[in-house]
Design a protein around this motif. Structure first.
Motif, short mmCIF file in Angstrom:
data_model
loop_
_atom_site.label_atom_id
_atom_site.label_comp_id
_atom_site.label_asym_id
_atom_site.label_seq_id
_atom_site.Cartn_x
_atom_site.Cartn_y
_atom_site.Cartn_z
N VAL A 1 -20.05 -5.52 32.65
CA VAL A 1 -21.31 -4.93 33.11
C VAL A 1 -21.14 -3.43 33.32
O VAL A 1 -21.98 -2.62 32.90
CB VAL A 1 -21.79 -5.61 34.41
CG1 VAL A 1 -23.04 -4.90 34.94
CG2 VAL A 1 -22.09 -7.08 34.16
N LEU B 1 -23.15 -0.56 31.20
CA LEU B 1 -24.05 0.40 31.82
C LEU B 1 -23.69 1.84 31.45
O LEU B 1 -24.56 2.68 31.20
CB LEU B 1 -24.03 0.24 33.34
CG LEU B 1 -24.62 -1.08 33.88
CD1 LEU B 1 -24.44 -1.17 35.39
CD2 LEU B 1 -26.09 -1.23 33.50
N GLY C 1 -23.98 -4.60 24.35
CA GLY C 1 -23.76 -5.81 25.14
C GLY C 1 -22.59 -6.64 24.67
O GLY C 1 -22.08 -7.49 25.40
N GLY D 1 -24.11 -11.68 32.74
CA GLY D 1 -24.43 -10.47 33.49
C GLY D 1 -24.63 -9.25 32.62
O GLY D 1 -25.58 -8.48 32.81
N VAL D 2 -23.74 -9.04 31.64
CA VAL D 2 -23.84 -7.85 30.79
C VAL D 2 -25.09 -7.89 29.94
O VAL D 2 -25.74 -6.85 29.71
CB VAL D 2 -22.56 -7.69 29.94
CG1 VAL D 2 -22.40 -8.84 28.95
CG2 VAL D 2 -22.58 -6.35 29.21
N ILE E 1 -27.97 -9.39 30.65
CA ILE E 1 -29.11 -9.14 31.53
C ILE E 1 -29.21 -7.65 31.87
O ILE E 1 -30.30 -7.05 31.84
CB ILE E 1 -28.99 -9.98 32.81
CG1 ILE E 1 -29.14 -11.47 32.48
CG2 ILE E 1 -30.04 -9.56 33.84
CD1 ILE E 1 -28.87 -12.39 33.65
N ALA E 2 -28.07 -7.03 32.18
CA ALA E 2 -28.06 -5.61 32.56
C ALA E 2 -28.51 -4.72 31.40
O ALA E 2 -29.35 -3.82 31.57
CB ALA E 2 -26.67 -5.20 33.03
N VAL E 3 -27.95 -4.97 30.22
CA VAL E 3 -28.28 -4.16 29.04
C VAL E 3 -29.74 -4.35 28.64
O VAL E 3 -30.45 -3.39 28.32
CB VAL E 3 -27.34 -4.51 27.88
CG1 VAL E 3 -27.84 -3.94 26.56
CG2 VAL E 3 -25.92 -3.99 28.16
N GLY F 1 -32.22 -5.17 30.56
CA GLY F 1 -33.09 -4.53 31.54
C GLY F 1 -33.26 -3.05 31.29
O GLY F 1 -34.37 -2.51 31.37
N ILE F 2 -32.16 -2.36 30.97
CA ILE F 2 -32.24 -0.92 30.71
C ILE F 2 -32.99 -0.64 29.41
O ILE F 2 -33.75 0.33 29.32
CB ILE F 2 -30.83 -0.32 30.64
CG1 ILE F 2 -30.17 -0.40 32.03
CG2 ILE F 2 -30.87 1.14 30.18
CD1 ILE F 2 -28.74 0.07 32.04
#
Length: 460
Positions: A134, A138, A163, A421-422, A424-426, A428-429
């Protein structure tokens, strides 16, 4: 047959609980205890007679105590020290300095899909030293993502590549790699150099080429359908500066590499006159980094304060990864006592000439499905990896032939999971849904799984 049915039912409940965001370690702990109780009712003792408390009610808990005693001094401490070092590198700005140094040359590449492929390779290299998928994702979304989109790559393609940059758990800093080395009764550096690298090089090349063609095909198809991707994101200099705010001086980029360099140099493969353990290597690296930080800033009090990140990281990873390992191993012990998984292993072993391949595909299938369901390569690998030595022995093959492809498949499968997690994070951005990301990662990861198996068969 009853053992298989109970095992499958318990696994289904565990998967449901993890999907509903229950705390995975306690779910695995309770599931393991439940299977131990079921096994006891079927006539199987939870612990050996020599380790028994002489009261079966305590023996169920004693089984978990035995798992913790076996893991905390060795593998558990290794993982905690790696995490402490990683947190310290982040606190002093060394991780950002490494990313900044690595991504700077990428701005000179003007071919969008060539840059896309190179981004994956560079990101996978950085993952050797930044063991947070993650965190690395980011950083790359803040620095490389705008450049990729500005050159004409779609948001989904750029996010899919970023990702997937940690899709292979490689090197001494990977907890999965440490566990795999432990299963093979070798040190993690030897495992990395002799077992992981030959297979990983083939898989990395496949992933880079696969992303080039697969993402370009998706972009061309969407363009032909008139699917708009939105205005290009401009790689504004101010945004890049903000992304790397807090990065250390350029020489700090070398600090995250210290443990790997020390462990390789002072190993039987290079120089065996000095014996350096992983734990000592990490502590030496922390001390070197501390003195470099002190010489750079000339502020002893502040430099001492920043070292608190080491112990913060150790504590944080204990509540997540180390606790997960101990609980997952109790879960695996429960499955072994029930005999369900053992029955499937014996069935594959009885397939004569097809036994090796049958065993490999059974273990790969378990690992891939478990990872996609849970969204965690660690949870899946720690839960089922104790079965690998027995599975390899049952068909008479080297443990590495099963351990390496199965261990790498856990990270590959994680990149196909919408709840990882990664991802979802990627997503979202990038302003996308996780499913839009994995739609583009799945074809590439399936290629990677095939090459992973083929390369393991050739080199191991």
């Amino acid at each position: 047959m009853l053992g298989i049915l109970i095992t499958v039912a318990v696994i289904a409940v565990v998967a449901y609980c993890v999907l509903k965001n229950y705390y995975p370690p306690i779910v695995l702990l309770l599931a393991g205890l439940l299977m131990l109780v079921c096994a006891w009712l079927m006539g199987v003792d939870p612990v050996d007679a020599k380790k028994s408390t002489n009261f079966v009610g305590f023996d169920f808990v004693q089984a978990f105590t035995n798992q913790m005693k076996g893991r905390l001094p060795g593998l558990g401490l290794n993982i905690m020290l790696i995490a402490g070092f990683s947190f310290y590198m982040d606190r002093i700005g060394a991780s950002k300095a490494l990313v900044k140094l690595c991504v700077k040359p990428l701005s000179a590449v003007r071919s969008p899909y060539v840059l896309l492929a190179i981004t994956y390779v560079v990101g996978q290299f950085m993952a050797l030293f930044i063991n947070s998928a993650v965190g690395l994702g980011l950083l790359l979304m803040a620095s490389v993502y705008p450049l990729l989109v500005a050159l004409g790559v779609s948001r989904a393609s750029a996010a899919a590549v970023i990702g997937s940059t940690c899709c292979l758990d490689l090197g001494p800093s990977s907890s999965n790699a440490m566990r795999a080395a432990d299963l093979m009764s070798t040190d993690v550096v030897t495992y990395f150099v002799q077992s992981q690298i030959p297979v990983a090089v083939c898989v990395i090349a496949t992933l880079a080429i696969g992303h080039f063609f697969v993402q370009r095909w998706f972009d061309q198809r969407d363009a032909a359908r008139g699917v708009a991707d939105g205005a290009p994101v401009k790689a504004d200099q101010k945004d890049l500066e903000k992304a790397f705010e807090g990065a250390g001086p350029v020489h700090y980029a070398l600090l995250p590499m210290l443990p790997l360099v020390l462990l390789i140099v002072f190993s039987p493969m290079v120089y065996d006159g000095i014996k350096l353990s992983l734990q000592t290597g990490i502590l030496v690296s922390i001390l070197i980094a501390f003195f470099v930080d002190l010489i750079t800033h000339f502020d002893f009090k502040e430099c001492c304060k920043r070292t608190s990140a080491v112990f913060e990281g150790m504590g944080k990873v204990f509540t997540s990864t180390v606790a997960l390992i101990c609980c997952a191993e109790l879960f695996a012990l429960g499955m072994n006592k029930m005999g369900g998984i053992t029955t499937m292993i014996q069935a594959a072993a009885a397939m004569e000439s097809a036994g090796v391949w049958g065993m490999l595909f059974i273990m790969l299938g378990i690992m891939v499905v478990a990872t996609i369901v849970t969204g965690s390569g660690n949870a899946a690998f720690f839960a089922f990896s104790p079965l690998l030595p027995e599975a390899a022995a049952s068909v008479g093959i080297n443990t590495a032939v099963l351990v390496v492809p199965v261990q790498l498949s856990a990270g590959i499968a994680r990149t196909m999971c919408p709840i990882a997690g990664v991802i979802i994070a990627v997503a979202g951005i990038a302003g996308l849904t996780p499913f839009e990301i994995i739609r583009r990662t799945i074809p590439v990861m399936l290629l990677a799984l095939i090459v992973n198996v083929a390369a393991s068969a050739v080199f191991l």
